[in-house]
Design an enzyme around this catalytic site. Structure first.
Site, PDB file in Angstrom:
ATOM      1  N   ASN A  42       1.244 -11.748  12.595  1.00  0.00           N
ATOM      2  CA  ASN A  42       0.034 -10.969  12.311  1.00  0.00           C
ATOM      3  C   ASN A  42      -1.182 -11.854  12.040  1.00  0.00           C
ATOM      4  O   ASN A  42      -2.301 -11.478  12.371  1.00  0.00           O
ATOM      5  CB  ASN A  42       0.265 -10.062  11.097  1.00  0.00           C
ATOM      6  CG  ASN A  42       0.942  -8.765  11.494  1.00  0.00           C
ATOM      7  OD1 ASN A  42       1.060  -8.460  12.686  1.00  0.00           O
ATOM      8  ND2 ASN A  42       1.393  -8.003  10.521  1.00  0.00           N
ATOM      9  N   ALA A  46      -5.547 -11.669  12.895  1.00  0.00           N
ATOM     10  CA  ALA A  46      -6.485 -11.333  11.813  1.00  0.00           C
ATOM     11  C   ALA A  46      -7.896 -11.702  12.267  1.00  0.00           C
ATOM     12  O   ALA A  46      -8.172 -12.852  12.583  1.00  0.00           O
ATOM     13  CB  ALA A  46      -6.112 -12.086  10.547  1.00  0.00           C
ATOM     14  N   GLN A  47      -8.762 -10.703  12.309  1.00  0.00           N
ATOM     15  CA  GLN A  47     -10.102 -10.962  12.855  1.00  0.00           C
ATOM     16  C   GLN A  47     -11.106 -11.288  11.763  1.00  0.00           C
ATOM     17  O   GLN A  47     -11.796 -12.292  11.808  1.00  0.00           O
ATOM     18  CB  GLN A  47     -10.586  -9.714  13.609  1.00  0.00           C
ATOM     19  CG  GLN A  47      -9.792  -9.407  14.851  1.00  0.00           C
ATOM     20  CD  GLN A  47     -10.283  -8.122  15.529  1.00  0.00           C
ATOM     21  OE1 GLN A  47     -11.114  -7.385  15.003  1.00  0.00           O
ATOM     22  NE2 GLN A  47      -9.766  -7.862  16.710  1.00  0.00           N
ATOM     23  N   GLY A  49     -11.465 -12.210   8.395  1.00  0.00           N
ATOM     24  CA  GLY A  49     -11.617 -13.499   7.749  1.00  0.00           C
ATOM     25  C   GLY A  49     -10.772 -13.653   6.511  1.00  0.00           C
ATOM     26  O   GLY A  49      -9.756 -12.983   6.355  1.00  0.00           O
ATOM     27  N   ARG A 265     -10.899   1.291   2.995  1.00  0.00           N
ATOM     28  CA  ARG A 265     -10.195   1.697   4.223  1.00  0.00           C
ATOM     29  C   ARG A 265      -9.467   3.019   4.123  1.00  0.00           C
ATOM     30  O   ARG A 265      -9.447   3.788   5.072  1.00  0.00           O
ATOM     31  CB  ARG A 265      -9.119   0.657   4.537  1.00  0.00           C
ATOM     32  CG  ARG A 265      -9.662  -0.508   5.188  1.00  0.00           C
ATOM     33  CD  ARG A 265      -8.589  -1.496   5.475  1.00  0.00           C
ATOM     34  NE  ARG A 265      -9.332  -2.687   5.863  1.00  0.00           N
ATOM     35  CZ  ARG A 265      -8.804  -3.841   6.098  1.00  0.00           C
ATOM     36  NH1 ARG A 265      -7.518  -4.005   5.999  1.00  0.00           N
ATOM     37  NH2 ARG A 265      -9.554  -4.853   6.452  1.00  0.00           N
ATOM     38  N   LEU A 366      -5.143 -12.828   4.083  1.00  0.00           N
ATOM     39  CA  LEU A 366      -4.982 -14.266   4.349  1.00  0.00           C
ATOM     40  C   LEU A 366      -5.134 -15.046   3.045  1.00  0.00           C
ATOM     41  O   LEU A 366      -4.451 -16.055   2.825  1.00  0.00           O
ATOM     42  CB  LEU A 366      -6.001 -14.742   5.398  1.00  0.00           C
ATOM     43  CG  LEU A 366      -5.794 -14.205   6.826  1.00  0.00           C
ATOM     44  CD1 LEU A 366      -6.825 -14.801   7.782  1.00  0.00           C
ATOM     45  CD2 LEU A 366      -4.394 -14.490   7.357  1.00  0.00           C
TER      46      LEU A 366
HETATM   47  C1  SIN Z   1     -10.426  -6.672   9.868  1.00  0.00           C
HETATM   48  O1  SIN Z   1     -10.986  -7.588  10.409  1.00  0.00           O
HETATM   49  O2  SIN Z   1     -10.919  -5.545   9.744  1.00  0.00           O
HETATM   50  C2  SIN Z   1      -9.045  -6.881   9.339  1.00  0.00           C
HETATM   51  C3  SIN Z   1      -9.075  -7.801   8.217  1.00  0.00           C
HETATM   52  C4  SIN Z   1      -8.059  -7.384   7.206  1.00  0.00           C
HETATM   53  O3  SIN Z   1      -7.055  -6.789   7.554  1.00  0.00           O
HETATM   54  O4  SIN Z   1      -8.323  -7.594   6.039  1.00  0.00           O
END
Ligand code: SIN
Length: 481
Positions: A42, A46-47, A49, A265, A366
């Protein structure tokens, strides 16, 4: 390569690689075992950060944001520890030669800009590659762990299958860094390998798991694609001003939360889900970005969407929520040791540290991998054990059956429909019945995901009140919450 190591790490994402980095520095022989290719983690996807407290003054605010997003269901001490230790990570990475992009960004439910990124929207991939290139440890790919060799509270190794051959690998300390549960859901953003199998083994062994019902759905995912893994549209797009709209252009999120696109979210996912159920189509409108800015700031999203024929930033992106992250997991102590064991550790998404509470704050995952990956090494060092190589018989298990694929797909449908964004008692009971009866139809490896799924459903049935990502309808639930 022999078959005994000081430490075996299951999983090659950032949690596994970072733990391995520190363990190697401490002089341990380490084997990293990964299910398929080393990139099938995963972390690679991860985009957004890595959240890092900006300075000492920001620590209390980061703690507060994490607790608030988690609906105060978090373990406060663990959150404090994570936030304090976040202050060292940039320096540790810098010493190794890793530099984030200039500037920080905002994501949902953060009260200040504190998300560090690299390669625009490729933070996980860049970090993963960086650590992989410097990884000094042994690596065994295409190797699936299907059992842990354990007697009382001590672990001796793992049972694995590689290229059809089943055999045992032995170690003095075992670290689970195998990620979450994405493949249990029909729509998910996770790497194809992530199926909750190690959680299933832990449950079978009677190890403690906690908050299994806390499953996070990411609000902005492009799902119109053939692969099981769907395309995440980073929260950072909303952080930089992307707007959630319906087919009439209405920004309906404000009906649910005054923060609109920057709410947490769980709130946004639920709002989108309900709006879709009411017959609307939902999009992410990024048309205020210039093409030059968008393609530089979000190169992965830009390229992938263009490949699917969505002409961003002019064209709106059709979106849906999809399963993204598991807040529950195998319960660990602050040194990442699995509760009640001597030499078994868990780190990253597979672990329950309590830092995320009922809803994880964006880009704290992360961070958790870095903080607890280092602590795992300290935990191992703090547990000197006499090397005992105990031979366990190699047992030949029926790991998969011909019909397993059908059952896996059915499970994914049921989990999405009945154990998803909005739950109710009847649906959960139906899911439980299906899972219980299907368990005996599948091979022993596939059964592990059913065991994990069952624990999620049981957790959901036992939590009668809605909390964060776990939202349960009762007869009196108003429909716009
Ligand atoms: C996202 O870039 O929206 C995902 C990052 C995350 O899952 O915290």
């Amino acid at each position: 390569m022999g078959n005994f190591y000081d430490v075996i790490i299951v999983g090659s994402g950032i949690a596994g690689l970072w733990s391995g980095y520190w363990l190697n520095k401490l002089g341990y022989s380490v084997l990293i075992v990964t299910k398929r290719e080393v990139f099938d983690a995963n972390s690679f996807y991860a985009q957004g950060g890595v959240t890092l407290a900006l300075n000492r003054e920001d620590v209390p605010l980061h703690i507060e944001d994490t607790l608030k997003a988690g609906w105060f269901h978090n373990n406060r001490e663990m959150v404090e520890l994570m936030s304090r230790e976040s202050l060292h990570i940039r320096t540790e990475l810098k010493k190794l030669g890793f530099h984030f992009d200039p500037g920080v960004t905002r994501e949902g439910a953060h009260s200040v800009d504190r998300v560090f990124h690299k390669g625009g929207d490729a933070t996980g991939r860049e970090l993963h590659l960086f650590l992989l290139q410097r990884d000094p440890n042994y690596l065994m790919d295409n190797t699936i762990v299907y059992d842990i060799l354990m007697e009382e509270d001590r672990v001796y190794g793992v049972r694995v299958v590689r290229k059809g051959e089943q055999f045992n690998l032995y170690c003095n300390h075992l670290i689970l860094a195998s990620g979450g549960i994405g493949a249990l859901y029909k729509y998910d953003t996770n790497a194809r390998t992530i199926a909750g199998e190690l959680q299933g083994i832990a449950i079978k062994k009677g190890l403690p798991v906690r908050d299994m019902e806390m499953t996070q759905f990411h609000p902005t995912v492009f799902i119109q694609m053939e692969f099981a893994q769907k395309l995440l549209i980073s929260e950072a797009v909303r952080g930089e001003g992307g707007k959630v709209v319906d087919e009439k252009g209405e920004r309906f999120l404000f009906k649910y939360d005054p923060r609109g696109e920057l709410a947490s979210r769980d709130i946004i996912s639920r709002a989108i889900y309900l709006h879709q159920k009411a017959g609307h189509k939902v999009f992410l409108d990024v048309s205020h970005f210039s093409e030059e800015f968008f393609s530089h700031r979000f190169p992965t999203i830009y390229k992938k969407l263009r490949n699917y024929g969505i002409k961003v930033p002019k064209q709106k992106i059709p979106i849906s929520p999809a399963f993204h992250y598991h807040m529950g997991g195998i319960e660990v102590e602050p040194d990442s040791r699995v509760k009640g064991t001597q030499n078994l550790f868990a780190v990253g998404e597979v672990a329950y540290t309590g830092v995320h509470g009922a809803n994880r704050l964006a880009s704290n995952s992360l961070l958790e991998c870095f903080v607890f990956g280092k602590r795992v090494a300290e935990g191992v060092a703090g547990t000197p054990l006499k090397k005992v190589k105990r031979d366990f018989p190699v047992e030949r298990w029926l790991l998969m059956r011909e019909e397993d694929k059908k059952w896996k797909n059915k499970l994914r449908e049921i989990m999405w429909e009945k154990v998803g964004i909005i739950r109710n008692k009847k649906g959960l009971e139906e899911a439980l019945e299906f899972i219980t009866s299907a368990r005996s139809e599948v091979g022993e490896l596939t059964a592990l995901r059913f065991i994990t799924a069952k624990e999620i459903v049981k957790g959901a049935l036992n939590r009668h009140q809605s909390l964060g990502a776990h939202y349960i309808e009762t007869d009196s639930t108003p429909q716009n919450q």
